[in-house]
Design an enzyme around this catalytic site. Structure first.
Site, PDB file in Angstrom:
ATOM      1  N   HIS A  87       2.016   8.793  -2.525  1.00 30.15           N
ATOM      2  CA  HIS A  87       1.637   8.608  -0.962  1.00 30.15           C
ATOM      3  C   HIS A  87       2.095   9.480   0.044  1.00 30.15           C
ATOM      4  O   HIS A  87       1.028   9.009   1.139  1.00 30.15           O
ATOM      5  CB  HIS A  87       2.297   7.519  -0.560  1.00 30.15           C
ATOM      6  CG  HIS A  87       4.433   7.905  -0.498  1.00 30.15           C
ATOM      7  ND1 HIS A  87       5.256   7.981  -0.870  1.00 30.15           N
ATOM      8  CD2 HIS A  87       4.447   8.218   0.994  1.00 30.15           C
ATOM      9  CE1 HIS A  87       6.047   8.701  -0.617  1.00 30.15           C
ATOM     10  NE2 HIS A  87       5.686   8.684   1.103  1.00 30.15           N
ATOM     11  N   ASP A 223       4.647   7.445  -8.226  1.00 33.24           N
ATOM     12  CA  ASP A 223       4.486   8.132  -6.845  1.00 33.24           C
ATOM     13  C   ASP A 223       4.727   9.606  -7.203  1.00 33.24           C
ATOM     14  O   ASP A 223       5.463  10.382  -6.315  1.00 33.24           O
ATOM     15  CB  ASP A 223       5.905   6.945  -5.828  1.00 33.24           C
ATOM     16  CG  ASP A 223       5.276   7.579  -4.511  1.00 33.24           C
ATOM     17  OD1 ASP A 223       3.795   8.184  -3.775  1.00 33.24           O
ATOM     18  OD2 ASP A 223       4.960   6.869  -3.859  1.00 33.24           O
ATOM     19  N   SER A 654      10.075  12.797   1.409  1.00 35.32           N
ATOM     20  CA  SER A 654       9.572  12.410  -0.223  1.00 35.32           C
ATOM     21  C   SER A 654       8.978  12.923  -0.529  1.00 35.32           C
ATOM     22  O   SER A 654       8.189  13.979   0.155  1.00 35.32           O
ATOM     23  CB  SER A 654       8.345  10.745   0.642  1.00 35.32           C
ATOM     24  OG  SER A 654       8.397   9.622   0.998  1.00 35.32           O
TER      25      SER A 654
HETATM   26  N1  ARG Z   1       8.533   3.636   1.621  1.00 31.95           N
HETATM   27  C1  ARG Z   1       8.312   5.023   1.447  1.00 31.95           C
HETATM   28  C2  ARG Z   1       8.451   5.583   2.275  1.00 31.95           C
HETATM   29  O1  ARG Z   1       8.755   5.778   3.734  1.00 31.95           O
HETATM   30  C3  ARG Z   1       6.841   5.455   0.789  1.00 31.95           C
HETATM   31  C4  ARG Z   1       5.500   5.039   1.086  1.00 31.95           C
HETATM   32  C5  ARG Z   1       4.631   4.058   0.552  1.00 31.95           C
HETATM   33  N2  ARG Z   1       2.824   3.586   0.884  1.00 31.95           N
HETATM   34  C6  ARG Z   1       3.377   2.425   1.286  1.00 31.95           C
HETATM   35  N3  ARG Z   1       2.738   1.589   1.608  1.00 31.95           N
HETATM   36  N4  ARG Z   1       3.649   1.637   0.082  1.00 31.95           N
HETATM   37  O2  ARG Z   1       7.096   6.780   2.417  1.00 31.95           O
HETATM   38  N1  ASP Z   2       8.693   7.257   1.800  1.00 31.58           N
HETATM   39  C1  ASP Z   2      10.137   7.812   2.720  1.00 31.58           C
HETATM   40  C2  ASP Z   2       8.915   8.829   3.217  1.00 31.58           C
HETATM   41  O1  ASP Z   2       7.720   9.031   3.146  1.00 31.58           O
HETATM   42  C3  ASP Z   2      11.094   8.440   2.651  1.00 31.58           C
HETATM   43  C4  ASP Z   2      12.662   7.539   2.891  1.00 31.58           C
HETATM   44  O2  ASP Z   2      12.431   7.254   3.634  1.00 31.58           O
HETATM   45  O3  ASP Z   2      13.129   6.725   1.777  1.00 31.58           O
HETATM   46  O4  ASP Z   2       9.175  10.482   3.012  1.00 31.58           O
END
Ligand code: ARG
Ligand code: ASP
Length: 719
Positions: A87, A223, A654
């Site tokens: 991502h 990921d 991330s």
């Molecule tokens: N939640 C994770 C972070 O904040 C992964 C996001 C990946 N994006 C998504 N829309 N699934 O970045």
């Molecule tokens: N998914 C998040 C990022 O892209 C990480 C998080 O917020 O825990 O940095």
């Protein structure tokens, strides 16, 4: 006394006291030795702080990369190979994708360095060193300065410090404030500009579970994506060139093939973006009960519109893939955050802590003199800022999500100059710049989506409050009797700024005619709302925010004095930090316990041809059926996919390396669990977990699935 010194003393006295919030915190690498090393070692860490951060020899910090502006990556070979999340590479992968060559869907693997793909604008930043410059900055600050004067003084000091730091080098530097401006640190960086895409799994692996599983455990997402840093012949940063060569790093992470056990020590080294953990109950209440719900609902509306068009047309799907992922991500995060705070009684907990603070202050004359009015002041400012924050939320989540509004506003200066002085010599240059942008802008936007979004947002903007909406909004409302679809249709049909042809025509128009063209309905809408933002919302917010900033500066200083038993850490601010904890499952809700790892069997279990997020391709299924895991299998014979741990992480982490007690890579961080997404505001040690993809799954996909074993050969595997 300086906060850090104070914390240190306090910490030395309180080391044996059980910390209230075990595992909480994102710590500065420079201070690990004094603040954290003992504790880390007592938890199982086998190395020293010097191994993590050293300016005398290559250390782990030389292998941690700020990837683009908002993610982390880690170097894993002596040829500049880096790993980050899928991502995080998503935008780059999407930019190389088309309907005929869809790298998002199919994945991409460079089988030789010649095949690696250039990414304009992508950077990889590595920290050279950091330094405490609090004393130097403080010399510029005088008692009695207003917030604005104080900020100007800090800017001036920073400018000098930065100039000294980079003199005669190709480095870049920044001074950043910590503890609400009680301390300042200098960061010197090397910024690489030739970063190439090496590999990415198909979305069915890299984004497996999609938005359905996002922010949720158990997770089965692979990921990750693979890039490489290139440098010039002197191993220094350079713009993309065929002559550049793979970067030779000072350090790269070895990779552990030994597997992980529950309760193993682990740490995360990366670039967390923003946390607000000192925020008082009033602030937490506004965020979680007022702002998040509005933003969540506006985002849902926008996403519904995008999805409708994305399922209708493949080109639109690719065009909007990255945009919707961004909107969806925080849409869900905000829901989880509000839920977590509610379930943990976060606001009550904060209130109690504030009451305790105030009680100690009021009963101690010395503290009372310094902090006696603080809580009352906070309350006042929080009440006053409320309508401005609410309006800003609508502005940011609603108005600013209409692409045509933003775009029309780009023409503001041009229109103003043409109207005031059609002969101005500035005009040709302004015109040129705007013309240059036309192609890219219209390529990135689907105007059906934008028109519907505009209608939907306009219908919600009433929530902003009368004072913050222009008369033109009311006029439109009356003219169309509240039929915002009709209104948007009309605006989009009759505007210069909603099609490439019209826009080009507008820019070819004689300067003296431009004034009249400023009656354009989209421009009128945009300038009406945005001017109110500039003249009312923004200054109101800024005024109270600067009050809050100075109150928080005093409060954070006060906390160190009033609660000597608590250890303090500075909020995340996109600087390099270390978080540490243990691999651990958790109790999610009544009767529900989650174990700490997932396996490939879970991918197959989730498989559902009817749900796009749960598509599994044949090749992966075959590897599962034949259990062809090679050296990447766990000692229990299964293929581990993900794991959770108690490391305190946030957005920006991330892609961060997740390391074991020996500093070997065991995973790549990518998310947090649902009940713990509130950890930017408050950390609940029983619920907050970071989610990582097991490094063995990453290597398995690269080698066994993609047949790109030559990349694994480049790495250093520890058995
Ligand atoms: N939640 C994770 C972070 O904040 C992964 C996001 C990946 N994006 C998504 N829309 N699934 O970045
Ligand atoms: N998914 C998040 C990022 O892209 C990480 C998080 O917020 O825990 O940095």
């Amino acid at each position: 006394m300086k906060i850090k010194a104070l914390i240190l003393i306090l910490f030395l006295f309180t080391q044996n006291i059980n910390r209230v919030f075990a595992d909480e915190g994102m710590w500065l690498p420079l201070l690990l030795e004094t603040l954290n090393q003992d504790e880390m070692q007592s938890m199982g860490f086998k190395l020293t702080a010097e191994d993590i951060y050293s300016i005398n020899h290559g250390s782990m910090k030389d292998a941690v990369v700020l990837f683009g502006g908002g993610c982390t990556a880690e170097i894993v070979s002596d040829q500049g190979l880096i790993l980050t999340n899928h991502h995080c590479g998503y935008g780059s992968i999407a930019r190389h994708s088309s309907v005929d060559n869809d790298l998002l869907t199919d994945g991409f693997w460079a089988m030789s360095q010649e095949q690696e793909l250039n990414n304009d604008g992508l950077t990889a930043t590595i920290l050279v060193r950091m330094e405490d410059v609090t004393a130097q900055v403080m010399k510029f600050i005088k008692d009695g300065m207003t917030e604005a004067e104080r900020q100007a003084a800090i800017d001036e000091a920073s400018k000098q410090i930065v100039a000294d730091a980079v003199k005669g080098s190709h480095y870049e530097a920044k001074v950043k404030a910590f503890y609400y401006g009680n301390e300042f640190y200098l960061f010197v960086y090397e910024v690489f500009e030739d970063i190439r895409l090496v590999g990415a799994p198909p979305s069915s692996i890299g984004k497996f579970g999609g938005d359905t599983d996002n922010w949720v455990w158990p997770r089965h997402t692979g990921d990750f994506s693979v890039f490489r840093i290139y440098a010039n012949k002197d191993n220094e940063p350079a713009k993309y060139s065929k002559d550049n060569v793979p970067y030779k790093p000072k350090y790269f992470f070895p990779i552990s093939m030994q597997g992980i056990q529950e309760d193993d020590f682990t740490f995360v080294f990366g670039y967390p973006g923003t946390t607000q953990h000192y925020t008082l109950s009033d602030g937490v209440q506004q965020i979680t009960e007022e702002e998040n719900p509005v933003a969540v609902s506006l985002r849902r509306t926008r996403m519904d519109i995008m999805e409708k068009y994305m399922t209708m047309d493949d080109a639109t799907r690719i065009q909007y893939a990255s945009k919707i992922a961004g909107v969806a991500n925080y849409w869900k995060k905000m829901m989880g955050e509000s839920l977590g705070i509610r379930q943990w009684n976060g606001i009550e907990r904060k209130t109690k802590q504030e009451e305790e603070f105030d009680k100690r202050v009021q009963t101690n004359p010395e503290l009372k003199a310094k902090y006696g009015n603080l809580m009352a002041e906070f309350e006042k400012v929080y009440t006053e800022i409320r309508p401005f924050n609410a309006a800003f939320n609508y502005f940011f989540e609603g108005v600013w999500s209409i692409e045509a509004v933003k775009y029309a506003w780009n023409f503001n200066k041009y229109i103003a100059v043409c109207s005031q002085d059609p002969k101005s010599t500035e005009i040709p240059r302004l015109q040129e710049d705007l013309k240059k942008g036309i192609e890219g802008h219209f390529k990135s936007i689907n105007y059906d989506i934008d028109r519907e979004t505009c209608a939907a947002m306009l219908s919600e903007l009433g929530g902003m409050g009368k004072d913050f909406l222009p008369p033109y909004y009311q006029t439109l409302k009356e003219e169309y009797k509240g039929d915002w679809n009709a209104c948007a249709n009309n605006i989009y049909e009759n505007s210069y700024f909603t099609s490439k042809e019209n826009c080009t025509e507008f820019l070819d128009m004689k300067a003296k005619k431009v004034k009249k063209a400023a009656d354009d309905p989209m421009f009128k809408l945009a300038s009406g709302i945005i001017n109110l933002y500039i003249t009312k919302i923004q200054p109101g917010q800024a005024k109270y925010e600067s009050r809050l900033d100075s109150l928080y500066r005093i409060y954070v200083q006060g906390l160190a004095e009033v609660f000597p038993e608590e250890r303090m850490w500075p909020d995340a601010n996109s600087t390099l930090r270390v978080a540490y904890g243990k691999v651990k499952g958790y109790d999610a809700t009544d009767a529900v316990h989650y174990t700490w790892y997932t396996t490939l069997a879970g991918v197959i279990e989730k498989e559902d041809p009817a749900i796009e997020d749960y598509y599994v391709d044949e090749k992966l299924e075959e590897l599962y059926n034949t259990k062809d895991y090679g050296k990447y299998a766990d000692s229990d014979g299964t293929m581990h996919v993900g794991f959770i741990a108690t490391n305190h992480t946030t957005g920006g982490n991330s892609g961060s390396p997740v390391l074991n007690a020996n500093g070997e890579l065991i995973g790549i961080n990518f998310d947090r669990v649902w009940q713990g997404t509130m950890s930017d505001l408050m950390f609940d040690p029983n619920k907050c977990r970071n989610i990582s993809v097991d490094i063995r799954y990453v290597l398995f996909i690269i080698d066994k699935y993609a047949g790109a074993g030559h990349l694994v050969e480049e790495m250093k595997l520890i058995r």
